[in-house]
Motif scaffolding. Structure first.
Motif, PDB file in Angstrom:
ATOM      1  N   ILE A 110       0.840  -1.199   0.000  1.00  0.00           N
ATOM      2  CA  ILE A 110       0.000   0.000   0.000  1.00  0.00           C
ATOM      3  C   ILE A 110       0.872   1.245   0.000  1.00  0.00           C
ATOM      4  O   ILE A 110       0.628   2.196  -0.754  1.00  0.00           O
ATOM      5  CB  ILE A 110      -0.957   0.004   1.209  1.00  0.00           C
ATOM      6  N   ARG A 111       1.916   1.254   0.817  1.00  0.00           N
ATOM      7  CA  ARG A 111       2.811   2.427   0.876  1.00  0.00           C
ATOM      8  C   ARG A 111       3.484   2.661  -0.471  1.00  0.00           C
ATOM      9  O   ARG A 111       3.585   3.802  -0.931  1.00  0.00           O
ATOM     10  CB  ARG A 111       3.849   2.239   1.981  1.00  0.00           C
ATOM     11  N   VAL A 112       3.943   1.598  -1.119  1.00  0.00           N
ATOM     12  CA  VAL A 112       4.558   1.725  -2.444  1.00  0.00           C
ATOM     13  C   VAL A 112       3.566   2.344  -3.415  1.00  0.00           C
ATOM     14  O   VAL A 112       3.895   3.285  -4.142  1.00  0.00           O
ATOM     15  CB  VAL A 112       5.047   0.358  -2.964  1.00  0.00           C
ATOM     16  N   LEU A 113       2.343   1.847  -3.422  1.00  0.00           N
ATOM     17  CA  LEU A 113       1.337   2.376  -4.343  1.00  0.00           C
ATOM     18  C   LEU A 113       1.049   3.849  -4.065  1.00  0.00           C
ATOM     19  O   LEU A 113       0.878   4.635  -4.995  1.00  0.00           O
ATOM     20  CB  LEU A 113       0.061   1.540  -4.267  1.00  0.00           C
ATOM     21  N   GLU A 114       1.016   4.214  -2.783  1.00  0.00           N
ATOM     22  CA  GLU A 114       0.820   5.628  -2.445  1.00  0.00           C
ATOM     23  C   GLU A 114       1.958   6.487  -2.999  1.00  0.00           C
ATOM     24  O   GLU A 114       1.724   7.562  -3.546  1.00  0.00           O
ATOM     25  CB  GLU A 114       0.753   5.808  -0.932  1.00  0.00           C
ATOM     26  N   LEU A 115       3.182   6.000  -2.855  1.00  0.00           N
ATOM     27  CA  LEU A 115       4.340   6.758  -3.327  1.00  0.00           C
ATOM     28  C   LEU A 115       4.380   6.878  -4.846  1.00  0.00           C
ATOM     29  O   LEU A 115       4.953   7.827  -5.386  1.00  0.00           O
ATOM     30  CB  LEU A 115       5.630   6.125  -2.810  1.00  0.00           C
ATOM     31  N   LEU A 116       3.781   5.918  -5.533  1.00  0.00           N
ATOM     32  CA  LEU A 116       3.796   5.921  -6.999  1.00  0.00           C
ATOM     33  C   LEU A 116       2.654   6.727  -7.623  1.00  0.00           C
ATOM     34  O   LEU A 116       2.609   6.883  -8.842  1.00  0.00           O
ATOM     35  CB  LEU A 116       3.751   4.486  -7.534  1.00  0.00           C
ATOM     36  N   GLN A 117       1.768   7.257  -6.814  1.00  0.00           N
ATOM     37  CA  GLN A 117       0.598   7.972  -7.343  1.00  0.00           C
ATOM     38  C   GLN A 117       0.954   9.180  -8.187  1.00  0.00           C
ATOM     39  O   GLN A 117       0.215   9.545  -9.095  1.00  0.00           O
ATOM     40  CB  GLN A 117      -0.325   8.418  -6.206  1.00  0.00           C
ATOM     41  N   ASN A 118       2.098   9.809  -7.915  1.00  0.00           N
ATOM     42  CA  ASN A 118       2.470  11.019  -8.648  1.00  0.00           C
ATOM     43  C   ASN A 118       3.462  10.763  -9.775  1.00  0.00           C
ATOM     44  O   ASN A 118       4.035  11.704 -10.306  1.00  0.00           O
ATOM     45  CB  ASN A 118       3.033  12.062  -7.680  1.00  0.00           C
ATOM     46  N   GLY A 119       3.666   9.496 -10.103  1.00  0.00           N
ATOM     47  CA  GLY A 119       4.567   9.175 -11.199  1.00  0.00           C
ATOM     48  C   GLY A 119       5.653   8.200 -10.776  1.00  0.00           C
ATOM     49  O   GLY A 119       5.722   7.802  -9.617  1.00  0.00           O
ATOM     50  N   PRO A 120       6.511   7.826 -11.721  1.00  0.00           N
ATOM     51  CA  PRO A 120       7.557   6.834 -11.451  1.00  0.00           C
ATOM     52  C   PRO A 120       8.493   7.271 -10.328  1.00  0.00           C
ATOM     53  O   PRO A 120       8.795   8.461 -10.182  1.00  0.00           O
ATOM     54  CB  PRO A 120       8.322   6.750 -12.774  1.00  0.00           C
ATOM     55  N   VAL A 121       8.927   6.293  -9.536  1.00  0.00           N
ATOM     56  CA  VAL A 121       9.840   6.546  -8.423  1.00  0.00           C
ATOM     57  C   VAL A 121      10.966   5.516  -8.478  1.00  0.00           C
ATOM     58  O   VAL A 121      10.699   4.317  -8.568  1.00  0.00           O
ATOM     59  CB  VAL A 121       9.111   6.451  -7.065  1.00  0.00           C
ATOM     60  N   PRO A 122      12.231   5.981  -8.432  1.00  0.00           N
ATOM     61  CA  PRO A 122      13.356   5.040  -8.407  1.00  0.00           C
ATOM     62  C   PRO A 122      13.336   4.186  -7.136  1.00  0.00           C
ATOM     63  O   PRO A 122      12.897   4.647  -6.071  1.00  0.00           O
ATOM     64  CB  PRO A 122      14.590   5.944  -8.417  1.00  0.00           C
ATOM     65  N   VAL A 123      13.820   2.985  -7.241  1.00  0.00           N
ATOM     66  CA  VAL A 123      13.843   2.055  -6.114  1.00  0.00           C
ATOM     67  C   VAL A 123      14.579   2.669  -4.924  1.00  0.00           C
ATOM     68  O   VAL A 123      14.142   2.539  -3.779  1.00  0.00           O
ATOM     69  CB  VAL A 123      14.476   0.704  -6.520  1.00  0.00           C
ATOM     70  N   ARG A 124      15.693   3.371  -5.166  1.00  0.00           N
ATOM     71  CA  ARG A 124      16.453   3.956  -4.052  1.00  0.00           C
ATOM     72  C   ARG A 124      15.606   4.953  -3.266  1.00  0.00           C
ATOM     73  O   ARG A 124      15.710   5.054  -2.047  1.00  0.00           O
ATOM     74  CB  ARG A 124      17.752   4.575  -4.530  1.00  0.00           C
ATOM     75  N   GLU A 125      14.711   5.698  -3.955  1.00  0.00           N
ATOM     76  CA  GLU A 125      13.827   6.630  -3.255  1.00  0.00           C
ATOM     77  C   GLU A 125      12.758   5.881  -2.469  1.00  0.00           C
ATOM     78  O   GLU A 125      12.381   6.294  -1.374  1.00  0.00           O
ATOM     79  CB  GLU A 125      13.188   7.609  -4.235  1.00  0.00           C
ATOM     80  N   LEU A 126      12.256   4.787  -3.047  1.00  0.00           N
ATOM     81  CA  LEU A 126      11.290   3.962  -2.310  1.00  0.00           C
ATOM     82  C   LEU A 126      11.917   3.444  -1.021  1.00  0.00           C
ATOM     83  O   LEU A 126      11.283   3.467   0.035  1.00  0.00           O
ATOM     84  CB  LEU A 126      10.799   2.794  -3.175  1.00  0.00           C
ATOM     85  N   LEU A 127      13.165   3.005  -1.124  1.00  0.00           N
ATOM     86  CA  LEU A 127      13.872   2.513   0.068  1.00  0.00           C
ATOM     87  C   LEU A 127      14.041   3.612   1.112  1.00  0.00           C
ATOM     88  O   LEU A 127      13.933   3.354   2.308  1.00  0.00           O
ATOM     89  CB  LEU A 127      15.233   1.928  -0.308  1.00  0.00           C
ATOM     90  N   ASN A 128      14.310   4.843   0.664  1.00  0.00           N
ATOM     91  CA  ASN A 128      14.453   5.963   1.597  1.00  0.00           C
ATOM     92  C   ASN A 128      13.135   6.275   2.303  1.00  0.00           C
ATOM     93  O   ASN A 128      13.134   6.677   3.465  1.00  0.00           O
ATOM     94  CB  ASN A 128      14.959   7.220   0.883  1.00  0.00           C
ATOM     95  N   GLU A 129      12.031   6.118   1.587  1.00  0.00           N
ATOM     96  CA  GLU A 129      10.714   6.451   2.138  1.00  0.00           C
ATOM     97  C   GLU A 129      10.123   5.341   2.999  1.00  0.00           C
ATOM     98  O   GLU A 129       9.316   5.608   3.888  1.00  0.00           O
ATOM     99  CB  GLU A 129       9.729   6.778   1.007  1.00  0.00           C
ATOM    100  N   ILE A 130      10.495   4.100   2.691  1.00  0.00           N
ATOM    101  CA  ILE A 130       9.947   2.944   3.407  1.00  0.00           C
ATOM    102  C   ILE A 130      11.105   2.279   4.139  1.00  0.00           C
ATOM    103  O   ILE A 130      12.029   1.775   3.509  1.00  0.00           O
ATOM    104  CB  ILE A 130       9.295   1.934   2.431  1.00  0.00           C
ATOM    105  N   ASP A 131      11.048   2.260   5.422  1.00  0.00           N
ATOM    106  CA  ASP A 131      12.148   1.754   6.230  1.00  0.00           C
ATOM    107  C   ASP A 131      12.101   0.226   6.322  1.00  0.00           C
ATOM    108  O   ASP A 131      11.660  -0.331   7.339  1.00  0.00           O
ATOM    109  CB  ASP A 131      12.088   2.381   7.623  1.00  0.00           C
ATOM    110  N   ILE A 132      12.528  -0.432   5.228  1.00  0.00           N
ATOM    111  CA  ILE A 132      12.593  -1.896   5.212  1.00  0.00           C
ATOM    112  C   ILE A 132      13.867  -2.318   4.493  1.00  0.00           C
ATOM    113  O   ILE A 132      14.523  -1.508   3.831  1.00  0.00           O
ATOM    114  CB  ILE A 132      11.367  -2.538   4.515  1.00  0.00           C
ATOM    115  N   GLU A 133      14.180  -3.580   4.611  1.00  0.00           N
ATOM    116  CA  GLU A 133      15.340  -4.144   3.932  1.00  0.00           C
ATOM    117  C   GLU A 133      15.094  -4.161   2.421  1.00  0.00           C
ATOM    118  O   GLU A 133      13.959  -4.376   1.974  1.00  0.00           O
ATOM    119  CB  GLU A 133      15.593  -5.573   4.419  1.00  0.00           C
TER     120      GLU A 133
END
Length: 119
Positions: A22-45
């Protein structure tokens, strides 16, 4: 044998039923997001994020985009963003109703504790 529509819908919602997805989908709502930015926004391995992205990719909800060594993800269509907005509206209504009920319960509890007026 074809899967009934209600069962397909249940599988779809089950697939969405993970907080990281769900968090990934929320972050992608405004367009493509690089994996490194997803990792910065979501505190997981990274391996956990990779697993969750793979589930979303296999379901066809997201697509991956490679630009050199950078991999980004994007929503495959706008309907998922609309579904997330609808979920937010529904939750807002539910939580508003719950907060109103909580306020009423607190008011009733305070009145009960104060007891009848003293003569």
């Amino acid at each position: 044998m074809q899967v009934p529509l209600y069962q397909a819908k249940a599988e779809f919602f089950r697939m969405l039923g993970h907080p990281v997805r769900i968090r990934v989908l929320e972050l992608l709502q405004n367009g493509p997001v690089p994996v490194r930015e997803l990792l910065n926004e979501i505190d997981i391995e990274p391996s956990n994020l990779s697993q969750q992205l793979a589930v979303l990719r296999r379901s066809g909800i997201v697509v991956s985009i490679r630009d050199g060594s950078t991999v980004s993800y994007a929503l495959a269509g706008g309907d998922v963003a609309e579904l997330l907005r609808a979920a937010r509206r529904i939750l807002t209504e539910l939580l508003t109703g719950q907060s109103e009920l909580l306020a009423e319960l607190r008011h009733t509890d305070a009145a009960a504790r104060s007891g009848p007026p003293v003569q």
